[in-house]
Design a protein around this motif. Sequence first.
Motif, PDB file in Angstrom:
ATOM      1  N   ARG A 245      42.396  37.227  43.104  1.00 49.39           N
ATOM      2  CA  ARG A 245      41.303  37.930  43.752  1.00 49.39           C
ATOM      3  C   ARG A 245      41.801  38.837  44.870  1.00 49.39           C
ATOM      4  NH1 ARG A 245      36.420  35.323  47.381  1.00 49.39           N
ATOM      5  NH2 ARG A 245      34.979  37.042  47.118  1.00 49.39           N
ATOM      6  N   LYS A 246      42.742  38.318  45.674  1.00 46.94           N
ATOM      7  CA  LYS A 246      43.278  39.106  46.782  1.00 46.94           C
ATOM      8  C   LYS A 246      44.054  40.322  46.282  1.00 46.94           C
ATOM      9  CE  LYS A 246      43.936  34.902  49.556  1.00 46.94           C
ATOM     10  NZ  LYS A 246      44.968  34.025  50.166  1.00 46.94           N
ATOM     11  N   LEU A 247      44.699  40.175  45.156  1.00 43.84           N
ATOM     12  CA  LEU A 247      45.535  41.258  44.640  1.00 43.84           C
ATOM     13  C   LEU A 247      44.681  42.404  44.087  1.00 43.84           C
ATOM     14  CD1 LEU A 247      48.696  41.337  44.446  1.00 43.84           C
ATOM     15  CD2 LEU A 247      48.425  40.888  42.011  1.00 43.84           C
ATOM     16  N   PHE A 248      43.696  42.055  43.263  1.00 46.13           N
ATOM     17  CA  PHE A 248      42.934  43.069  42.537  1.00 46.13           C
ATOM     18  C   PHE A 248      41.518  43.257  43.090  1.00 46.13           C
ATOM     19  CE2 PHE A 248      46.044  41.347  39.469  1.00 46.13           C
ATOM     20  CZ  PHE A 248      46.731  42.515  39.182  1.00 46.13           C
ATOM     21  N   ASN A 249      41.249  42.701  44.280  1.00 48.31           N
ATOM     22  CA  ASN A 249      39.928  42.851  44.902  1.00 48.31           C
ATOM     23  C   ASN A 249      38.829  42.424  43.936  1.00 48.31           C
ATOM     24  OD1 ASN A 249      38.003  43.435  46.826  1.00 48.31           O
ATOM     25  ND2 ASN A 249      38.080  45.651  46.535  1.00 48.31           N
ATOM     26  N   LEU A 250      38.959  41.197  43.439  1.00 50.56           N
ATOM     27  CA  LEU A 250      38.030  40.703  42.433  1.00 50.56           C
ATOM     28  C   LEU A 250      36.801  40.075  43.070  1.00 50.56           C
ATOM     29  CD1 LEU A 250      40.512  39.019  39.918  1.00 50.56           C
ATOM     30  CD2 LEU A 250      39.521  41.313  39.820  1.00 50.56           C
ATOM     31  N   ALA A 251      35.647  40.379  42.526  1.00 46.80           N
ATOM     32  CA  ALA A 251      34.409  39.698  42.888  1.00 46.80           C
ATOM     33  C   ALA A 251      34.257  38.519  41.943  1.00 46.80           C
ATOM     34  CB  ALA A 251      33.226  40.648  42.757  1.00 46.80           C
ATOM     35  N   MET A 252      34.346  37.315  42.489  1.00 46.55           N
ATOM     36  CA  MET A 252      34.266  36.110  41.673  1.00 46.55           C
ATOM     37  C   MET A 252      32.860  35.536  41.751  1.00 46.55           C
ATOM     38  SD  MET A 252      37.865  34.152  42.440  1.00 46.55           S
ATOM     39  CE  MET A 252      37.220  32.676  41.659  1.00 46.55           C
ATOM     40  N   THR A 253      32.191  35.515  40.618  1.00 54.43           N
ATOM     41  CA  THR A 253      30.878  34.899  40.532  1.00 54.43           C
ATOM     42  C   THR A 253      31.053  33.547  39.850  1.00 54.43           C
ATOM     43  OG1 THR A 253      29.867  37.090  40.312  1.00 54.43           O
ATOM     44  CG2 THR A 253      28.509  35.185  39.736  1.00 54.43           C
ATOM     45  N   VAL A 254      30.797  32.476  40.583  1.00 54.25           N
ATOM     46  CA  VAL A 254      31.035  31.116  40.084  1.00 54.25           C
ATOM     47  C   VAL A 254      29.698  30.438  39.821  1.00 54.25           C
ATOM     48  CG1 VAL A 254      32.087  28.876  40.568  1.00 54.25           C
ATOM     49  CG2 VAL A 254      33.187  30.980  41.377  1.00 54.25           C
ATOM     50  N   ASP A 255      29.519  29.940  38.616  1.00 58.51           N
ATOM     51  CA  ASP A 255      28.313  29.211  38.233  1.00 58.51           C
ATOM     52  C   ASP A 255      28.707  27.763  37.982  1.00 58.51           C
ATOM     53  OD1 ASP A 255      26.105  28.061  36.940  1.00 58.51           O
ATOM     54  OD2 ASP A 255      25.558  29.930  35.947  1.00 58.51           O
ATOM     55  N   THR A 256      28.358  26.874  38.927  1.00 61.12           N
ATOM     56  CA  THR A 256      28.756  25.468  38.800  1.00 61.12           C
ATOM     57  C   THR A 256      27.912  24.726  37.775  1.00 61.12           C
ATOM     58  OG1 THR A 256      27.311  24.895  40.655  1.00 61.12           O
ATOM     59  CG2 THR A 256      29.607  25.335  41.170  1.00 61.12           C
ATOM     60  N   VAL A 257      26.720  25.232  37.491  1.00 65.90           N
ATOM     61  CA  VAL A 257      25.838  24.552  36.535  1.00 65.90           C
ATOM     62  C   VAL A 257      26.289  24.835  35.110  1.00 65.90           C
ATOM     63  CG1 VAL A 257      23.487  24.351  35.675  1.00 65.90           C
ATOM     64  CG2 VAL A 257      23.897  24.588  38.128  1.00 65.90           C
ATOM     65  N   ASP A 258      26.432  26.121  34.769  1.00 66.94           N
ATOM     66  CA  ASP A 258      26.857  26.501  33.414  1.00 66.94           C
ATOM     67  C   ASP A 258      28.378  26.538  33.264  1.00 66.94           C
ATOM     68  OD1 ASP A 258      24.257  26.712  32.524  1.00 66.94           O
ATOM     69  OD2 ASP A 258      24.091  28.818  33.079  1.00 66.94           O
ATOM     70  N   LYS A 259      29.101  26.224  34.341  1.00 67.94           N
ATOM     71  CA  LYS A 259      30.568  26.193  34.343  1.00 67.94           C
ATOM     72  C   LYS A 259      31.135  27.528  33.848  1.00 67.94           C
ATOM     73  CE  LYS A 259      32.994  22.600  33.781  1.00 67.94           C
ATOM     74  NZ  LYS A 259      33.765  21.453  33.261  1.00 67.94           N
ATOM     75  N   ALA A 260      31.044  28.514  34.710  1.00 65.18           N
ATOM     76  CA  ALA A 260      31.508  29.851  34.333  1.00 65.18           C
ATOM     77  C   ALA A 260      32.041  30.582  35.558  1.00 65.18           C
ATOM     78  CB  ALA A 260      30.375  30.656  33.696  1.00 65.18           C
ATOM     79  N   ILE A 261      33.043  31.426  35.330  1.00 69.28           N
ATOM     80  CA  ILE A 261      33.579  32.321  36.355  1.00 69.28           C
ATOM     81  C   ILE A 261      33.567  33.731  35.779  1.00 69.28           C
ATOM     82  CG2 ILE A 261      35.608  32.993  37.700  1.00 69.28           C
ATOM     83  CD1 ILE A 261      36.484  30.137  37.780  1.00 69.28           C
ATOM     84  N   LYS A 262      33.022  34.651  36.549  1.00 65.76           N
ATOM     85  CA  LYS A 262      33.051  36.062  36.145  1.00 65.76           C
ATOM     86  C   LYS A 262      33.906  36.826  37.137  1.00 65.76           C
ATOM     87  CE  LYS A 262      30.018  39.797  34.592  1.00 65.76           C
ATOM     88  NZ  LYS A 262      28.634  40.319  34.564  1.00 65.76           N
ATOM     89  N   LEU A 263      34.878  37.576  36.621  1.00 66.62           N
ATOM     90  CA  LEU A 263      35.825  38.315  37.446  1.00 66.62           C
ATOM     91  C   LEU A 263      35.573  39.816  37.295  1.00 66.62           C
ATOM     92  CD1 LEU A 263      39.050  36.299  36.517  1.00 66.62           C
ATOM     93  CD2 LEU A 263      37.588  35.968  38.505  1.00 66.62           C
ATOM     94  N   ASP A 264      34.881  40.394  38.270  1.00 68.36           N
ATOM     95  CA  ASP A 264      34.609  41.822  38.264  1.00 68.36           C
ATOM     96  C   ASP A 264      35.349  42.484  39.428  1.00 68.36           C
ATOM     97  OD1 ASP A 264      32.900  41.846  36.021  1.00 68.36           O
ATOM     98  OD2 ASP A 264      31.228  41.149  37.248  1.00 68.36           O
ATOM     99  N   PHE A 265      35.298  43.812  39.481  1.00 68.03           N
ATOM    100  CA  PHE A 265      35.964  44.550  40.549  1.00 68.03           C
ATOM    101  C   PHE A 265      34.975  44.833  41.677  1.00 68.03           C
ATOM    102  CE2 PHE A 265      38.324  45.904  36.653  1.00 68.03           C
ATOM    103  CZ  PHE A 265      39.488  45.218  36.946  1.00 68.03           C
ATOM    104  N   THR A 266      35.287  44.362  42.871  1.00 71.47           N
ATOM    105  CA  THR A 266      34.389  44.541  44.013  1.00 71.47           C
ATOM    106  C   THR A 266      34.124  46.018  44.277  1.00 71.47           C
ATOM    107  OG1 THR A 266      35.275  42.507  44.988  1.00 71.47           O
ATOM    108  CG2 THR A 266      34.023  43.949  46.430  1.00 71.47           C
ATOM    109  N   ASP A 267      35.119  46.859  44.080  1.00 68.63           N
ATOM    110  CA  ASP A 267      34.927  48.294  44.338  1.00 68.63           C
ATOM    111  C   ASP A 267      33.773  48.879  43.524  1.00 68.63           C
ATOM    112  OD1 ASP A 267      36.730  48.740  46.343  1.00 68.63           O
ATOM    113  OD2 ASP A 267      37.889  50.249  45.260  1.00 68.63           O
TER     114      ASP A 267
END
Length: 469
Positions: A245-267
């Motif tokens: 995340r720190k390297l590529f400025n990733l926006a991490m959306t974490v869903d603890t219920v459905d157990k999912a991580i989405k990695l998008d670009f914050t920019d």
Amino acid sequence: MSLEIRLDGQIVDLIPNTSVSLELVNPYLVYDDILSSSGTIPALPATNQNRVIMGFPDLLQSEGLGMRYTCEKYFNGQLLQSGVAILTEAAETFALTVVQPLGELFGDLQKKTLPELPFGALTLPTVLQPVLQSFGRNVVAFPSVINPDFYGSNGAAISYGGIVNAYANGAYLPGAPIVPMPFLNEILLQISELTGVAISGQFLEDPDLSQLLLYNTRALDGRNTVDLRQHVPELTLPELFLELRKLFNLAMTVDTVDKAIKLDFTDSFHKRAASVDWSSKALKRFKKRPETAKRLQLGSELDSNDGLTKDKPEILADYVTPGGDGDTSTPSKLTSKFSTLLTDLATGLATAKQAGITEQFGQLANKFSPRLFFWNGLQAGQPVASARRGTYSLFWTGPNGLATMFWKETEQHRQRRFYLERELALDSIDLATLDFSKKVHINGMDYFTVNIAISLPIKEPAMALLVRA
């Protein structure tokens, strides 16, 4: 107006006149952790209905303490918050606490490092190819890396030519150390398969970033199988995602219920127009505060075992936002554990001066730090991986560097932003549809929402902290 709490999808009984505080927090503005929305879970009465729903945790024979439940909070039929709750006490009432987003997302593998995970093994073909696949997926590559120090001072004794994965005339040379470099995407896919956590987003969809390799120095030493555990850095799963995340400025959306991580670009968030207008909901009173750290300093931890990077050559320098208008404030510093390798200008091959990990000459105790480089395929008859591919560079500085390609919009936003505390007359629909990745418009200006604090049932305005977009 009704407040409803559901555990595992079932409505629980509440103590009359129950009030719940709710704080909705933007997870995209802090990089060392994934901040989560929080809220009190009120003590639940030990009614028959609650006992049945929660599995009779008050019985001495029950092992109910520590049980986990999907917890959802509804107000006026609108889902305002969901997460995982843990039972901490069972008496006349039941007490629960909320799990943080990355806190237990990966289950039993949460605190294990990558070399401890049961990644799969891959059998080498009779004739080694530059890339090995499994089920049509690129798993590992064997790029040539100039590294004269792989065997320390013992290389000359075995006529070592100074190149790991040495390749000539369409074949790997016998006698040279063979080191497989895993594709990062393959490791992420296997993590998903092992943990049941779905991983998706712009980062995985980028065709160039899909060619990232994890550098390592562990030789196969004649084995005909690749055990991926031996070729990945010593990072836990949360560390892996946070450092990327720190390297590529990733926006991490974490869903603890459905157990999912989405990695998008914050920019990408900064490029969107505001989609919500809260002008009519803003009350007159507000407090405005400046951003005291308008500049960024972005860098990487270098591998101290590599003699070429010890003195931090200029190409590996941190990126620092230039001071404008006499701004000499201390930059906000962000350092990723991931770095990259230097490139030999004469050959285009990645290069290092680092002792390898090999059974030969008793070098199994050597270490390597997390590093990434791009697989670039066969070039001029050589299997090449380097810090550059297409329009991307893994160095922080330069026209195609990480700062320019992934942090430009975020940096510009930081230089103009200020904070605004303001009361907002929000209703349950406003709260349920809040998307922290989107800007809100208030009286001629756009903002990102930092956090919102409110009590349920809603009887008073919400207190919001906003930051100028």
